[in-house]
Write a protein that holds these residues in place. Structure first.
Motif, PDB file in Angstrom:
ATOM      1  N   LEU A  25       1.042  -8.820  -6.183  1.00  0.00           N
ATOM      2  CA  LEU A  25       0.414  -7.367  -6.613  1.00  0.00           C
ATOM      3  C   LEU A  25       0.311  -6.476  -4.961  1.00  0.00           C
ATOM      4  O   LEU A  25       0.386  -7.268  -4.154  1.00  0.00           O
ATOM      5  CB  LEU A  25      -1.193  -7.711  -6.765  1.00  0.00           C
ATOM      6  N   PRO A  26       0.694  -5.088  -5.277  1.00  0.00           N
ATOM      7  CA  PRO A  26       0.485  -4.383  -3.860  1.00  0.00           C
ATOM      8  C   PRO A  26      -1.021  -4.317  -3.522  1.00  0.00           C
ATOM      9  O   PRO A  26      -1.459  -3.086  -3.902  1.00  0.00           O
ATOM     10  CB  PRO A  26       0.976  -2.980  -4.688  1.00  0.00           C
ATOM     11  N   ALA A  27      -1.600  -5.339  -3.307  1.00  0.00           N
ATOM     12  CA  ALA A  27      -2.869  -5.271  -3.006  1.00  0.00           C
ATOM     13  C   ALA A  27      -3.554  -4.411  -1.928  1.00  0.00           C
ATOM     14  O   ALA A  27      -4.525  -3.890  -2.008  1.00  0.00           O
ATOM     15  CB  ALA A  27      -3.559  -6.672  -2.805  1.00  0.00           C
ATOM     16  N   LYS A  28      -2.638  -3.981  -0.894  1.00  0.00           N
ATOM     17  CA  LYS A  28      -3.208  -3.279   0.219  1.00  0.00           C
ATOM     18  C   LYS A  28      -3.254  -1.825  -0.357  1.00  0.00           C
ATOM     19  O   LYS A  28      -4.186  -1.164  -0.187  1.00  0.00           O
ATOM     20  CB  LYS A  28      -2.133  -3.344   1.302  1.00  0.00           C
ATOM     21  N   SER A  29      -1.993  -1.490  -1.313  1.00  0.00           N
ATOM     22  CA  SER A  29      -2.141  -0.097  -1.867  1.00  0.00           C
ATOM     23  C   SER A  29      -3.145  -0.027  -2.654  1.00  0.00           C
ATOM     24  O   SER A  29      -3.957   1.127  -2.770  1.00  0.00           O
ATOM     25  CB  SER A  29      -0.667   0.091  -2.535  1.00  0.00           C
ATOM     26  N   LEU A  30      -3.574  -1.115  -3.245  1.00  0.00           N
ATOM     27  CA  LEU A  30      -4.691  -0.911  -4.468  1.00  0.00           C
ATOM     28  C   LEU A  30      -6.164  -0.745  -3.729  1.00  0.00           C
ATOM     29  O   LEU A  30      -6.817  -0.167  -4.173  1.00  0.00           O
ATOM     30  CB  LEU A  30      -4.785  -2.441  -5.213  1.00  0.00           C
TER      31      LEU A  30
END
Length: 522
Positions: A58-63
């Motif tokens: 998942l693009p967790a940093k972007s989230l």
């Protein structure tokens, strides 16, 4: 829910508590179990790999970045809603007898009577689990250790928890820490948005009203055998049908008496006759109609003054007639009263002297008074049209599918449970055609609504700057980050940050207390 059900729930809850509390010391010595009050925590230190796997894909940093913006929006929205409600309570007097019960303020199944056990429990468990999981996922994406994850039980699963390493998270840059904190309420708001989009753009277009009549949501029996049943759709009334019925109480020109009507129950249409006209449902004490002992549950046929007789077709007609009669004028008002077993109404005429509308408001609601009311007559009757309360079926179609969330009906959409419209009653759902089995279709619709409702409220409430919520630390980190700007360098002093942080928290807390307490003491 009957008394037996309530007693069984109380018995189960009480039994759980008296078992857990004595066992708490032994439970807390265990590596994998702990207690949080009467709730049981089941810990696992071996699920970090799951969080890592999810974080990896998942693009967790972007989230985390997106969630930061969403939490700011959610916090401002929640704060604005609290202010709005507090102002309304200050302006509008609510009788203490009408104050909402305390359990209505808790969005918990079994406690809040408006939250259905099935949909409510499933939505709450999902919302809390996903909330906590995303705290952990974003923490792992930023390299913060997660000590344990687990489930929280209070008889049934009520949520989950994630425990990032406290030393590592407090040592992290405030920007990173704020993203981790924002991820929980942020994902709730994202899910709420997805659910409402599916409701509005997928489920609503897939269903269409079978007729374009009006749905009866309230009904008063004006005489036995002739009441319009609640939960029915009126498809024709006299010579009116379809969308012509939307403003029945203000535009109808049907002569007061009995009118032919067609009702739809979701399967078949039936024909009948009902009392029609402006119905008197109550009298205002001390006013002309009460002094004349006018019969309630009757229909106004006409009003005459100085030889001029006016048939009262609708609520607007009644208002126009009284507005054009000089206060202090003696009038005759003829009403129709329907008796059981009789098809012909009884006509009764009452004589009374009107007062001014200004006089009434001066005594009962001075803030709403106007000089123009001095020339308008008032008789003191509480009315509706034909003893029914109704809504356009087209309007309800949009409302129950979330189509009126944006705009002046925002609170109506959020308040569907309080209106008895979510879960959508079977009597209403049968008024719509669906692309597949109606029960499955509306089961999906209700699930989407409750996922939206719980996630939305959990998201915005957690964004409030209170120390016990995610929004508290989020607000504090925001102040710390803001101190990096030279013009806000006064925030580099931790004492200034604490003052602002605690002042905001106290203000929000007092707002909440005012909203709960004010209706009970003012």
């Amino acid at each position: 829910m009957n008394y037996n059900d309530i007693f069984l729930i109380i018995l189960i809850v009480f039994s759980w508590i008296i078992i857990i509390i004595p066992l708490a010391p032994a439970i807390n010595k265990s590596k994998h179990f702990a207690t949080m009050g009467p709730a049981l925590m089941i810990r696992s230190t071996k699920n970090g790999g799951v969080l890592d796997a999810v974080a990896k894909h998942l693009p967790a940093k972007s989230l985390g970045k997106i969630s930061t913006v969403l939490v700011v929006f959610g916090g401002l929205l929640a704060f604005g809603m609290l202010l709005y409600e507090a102002v309304l309570l200050t302006i509008i007097h609510i009788p203490t007898s009408a104050a909402p019960p305390l359990q209505d303020y808790l969005a918990l199944p079994l406690i809040n009577p408006f939250i259905p056990l099935g949909y409510g429990t499933a939505s709450l468990v999902f919302a809390v689990v996903i909330h906590e999981m995303f705290h952990g996922i974003v923490a792992r994406k930023h390299g913060i250790k997660v000590n344990s994850v687990g489930a929280l039980f209070f008889i049934i699963p009520i949520g989950a928890f994630v425990e990032p390493d406290e030393k590592e998270i407090m040592a992290a840059d405030p920007v990173v820490r704020r993203r981790i904190i924002a991820a929980g309420p942020g994902i709730n708001l994202i899910i709420a948005a997805i659910c409402i989009v599916l409701l509005v753009f997928v489920m609503m277009p897939a269903s269409t009203p079978i007729h374009s009549g009006v749905y009866v949501d309230n009904s008063t029996t004006l005489y036995s055998g002739h009441a319009i049943p609640k939960g029915m759709e009126i498809t024709s009334y006299g010579n009116l049908s379809g969308k012509q019925l939307n403003n029945l109480e203000t535009t109808s020109m049907i002569t007061p008496g009995l009118a032919n009507i067609t009702l739809f129950n979701g399967k078949t249409e039936t024909n009948g006759s009902v009392p029609t006209g402006v119905a008197i449902v109550d009298l205002i004490s001390g006013c002309p109609a009460a002094a004349a002992n006018v019969s309630t549950d009757s229909i106004i046929y006409n009003i005459s003054d100085a030889g001029h007789s006016h048939i009262i077709y609708n609520i607007n007609t009644l208002g126009d007639v009284l507005d054009n009669i000089t206060p202090g004028t003696t009038i005759n008002m003829t009403v129709l009263t329907f008796h059981t077993g009789k098809t012909v109404p009884a006509y009764t005429t009452y004589t009374m002297k009107t007062v001014s509308t200004y006089h009434y408001y001066a005594k009962n609601d001075p803030t709403a008074n106007k000089a123009a009311y001095k020339d308008e007559s008032f008789i003191g009757v509480q009315i509706d049209y034909s003893g029914i309360g109704y809504e356009s079926i087209d309007s309800l179609h949009s409302l129950v599918f979330g189509g009126q969330l944006v705009g002046p009906n925002f609170y109506e959409t959020l308040g569907l449970p309080l209106l008895g419209l979510s879960p959508i009653p079977a009597s209403l759902s049968h008024m719509f055609s669906t692309p597949f089995n109606s029960y499955i279709f509306f089961g999906i619709t209700n699930t989407l609504y409750w996922f939206f409702w719980i996630d939305f409220l959990l998201g915005i409430m957690n964004a409030l700057p209170l120390s016990i919520l995610d929004g508290g630390q989020f607000f504090r980190d925001t102040l710390t980050i803001a101190s990096r700007r030279d013009r806000l360098k006064f925030l580099r002093d931790e004492n200034n940050v604490k003052k602002i942080y605690y002042a905001m928290g106290i203000f929000v807390f007092l707002l909440l207390m005012y909203i709960i307490i004010a209706p009970r003491i003012i």
